[in-house]
Scaffold this motif. Structure first.
Motif: not given
Length: 352
Positions: A180-196
């Motif tokens: 669950e943690w890894k799936a969540w972390m991937e989602r967060e990094k994708e969100s940061l990618t969009e902002i970046a």
């Protein structure tokens, strides 16, 4: 040039994050540039989150020993859950996003935007401490939070549970490789990618960061690694002892060969029998030398037999010991590949 998005797990040092304690890699002259989004007392947050559920739980218990007097202390002493978790996010590295550089300024702006939307994206992760560090090598964001699972049938109706909190946010675990943690972390990094990307970054990869492991897993893995290292050390010591014995054996063989060469000159001894059966033509010194040679020869033969037996035993033992060493080294190699223990157990050093 492309940029990497990094997300990783930290042990969580609130004093370090809020600079009441500073590591050697912190530039105190730039600490005033740090941005603190929130900094709440963790015990007060626990009371806010769980007091109502705790009271309802205790009301159902007839025996005092079954009640939980302090939920904060209950979780602090738990082997299954932690008081809080920490995630760290970063854009780029020292080369393209160092603090004080134009890239570093854009990275900081993107991380601020990401931080301000974090709680909204994660309703079951109660953030109590969030700091953007600008006084180290690169801008990076520390997020400390309590995972809150609601409407639970076991224990408190509202309780601490990373697994259930992430599950309630829609993240399912599919085994060790996809937790669950890894799936969540991937989602967060994708969100940061969009902002970046909105801040003109070209993202080329999402950095893997460090795998998430609970403290009991750290300890178990560390104990396994320590046991393997002890086996390797023992095997190496045994090999060294055997090699020492082998060299001593070689020395003995050379000595025996030298002894065999020390023989009396038999051609110089020409004994003759007299009519009475006595021996003439042999001096007393030659007789003594012959006796000594016989004694040396007998001793040498016995020593050779003993050394041959010892050598055979050593030769049989060395391959098995070397095999043990090889197996232990292989186990250690696999352990090192699968777990970066030292990096995980120690506090997150800023190697970004």
């Amino acid at each position: 040039m492309g940029t990497t998005i990094s997300g990783m797990t930290g042990r969580g040092s609130i004093r370090h994050n809020n600079r009441s304690f500073s590591a050697a890699n912190v530039d105190r002259s730039r600490s005033e540039q740090n941005v603190t989004f929130c900094n709440e007392d963790l015990k007060k947050v626990y009371h806010e989150l769980f007091d109502e559920a705790l009271a309802a739980y205790n009301a159902k218990k007839k025996k005092t020993r079954d009640k939980i007097p302090d939920y904060y202390e209950h979780i602090r002493q738990s082997k299954q859950e932690k008081l809080f978790h920490e995630a760290i996010f970063q854009i780029g590295n020292l080369t393209d996003c160092g603090c004080g550089s134009p890239g570093g300024e854009r990275a900081a702006a993107a991380l601020k935007e990401f931080a301000e939307s974090f709680q909204e994206r994660n309703p079951h992760l109660r953030v109590f401490n969030m700091v953007l560090h600008m006084d180290e090598a690169t801008p990076h964001l520390h997020v400390d939070f309590v995972p809150v699972a609601t409407e639970q049938s076991r224990g408190l109706s509202t309780r601490v549970s990373m697994k259930q909190a992430l599950k309630q946010q829609g993240f399912e675990g599919l085994g060790r490789k996809q937790t669950e943690w890894k799936a969540w972390m991937e989602r967060e990094k994708e969100s940061l990618t969009e902002i970046a990307q909105a801040h003109e970054f070209e993202i080329i990869s999402l950095g893997g960061g460090r795998p998430h492991m609970e403290l009991p897993e750290y300890r178990a893995a560390a104990q396994r690694l320590e046991a393997i290292q002890e086996q390797v050390t023992a095997a190496e010591q045994e090999i060294a002892a055997l090699e020492k014995q082998r060299k001593a054996l070689q020395g003995n063989v050379k000595l025996l060969k030298a002894v065999e060469k020390v023989k009396p000159d038999l051609d110089a001894i020409q004994p003759e029998k007299t009519l009475t059966g006595a021996v003439k033509g042999v001096t007393v010194e030659q007789v003594k030398e012959l006796k000594a040679a016989v004694i040396r020869g007998a001793a040498a033969e016995q020593k050779v037999r003993e050394l041959k037996v010892e050598n055979q035993q050593l030769q049989q033992k060395i391959p098995s010991t070397k095999e043990k060493l090889k197996e232990a080294q292989e186990r250690q190699r696999l352990e090192n590949e699968n777990r970066q223990l030292k990096v995980q157990v120690e506090y997150l050093e800023e190697d970004l």
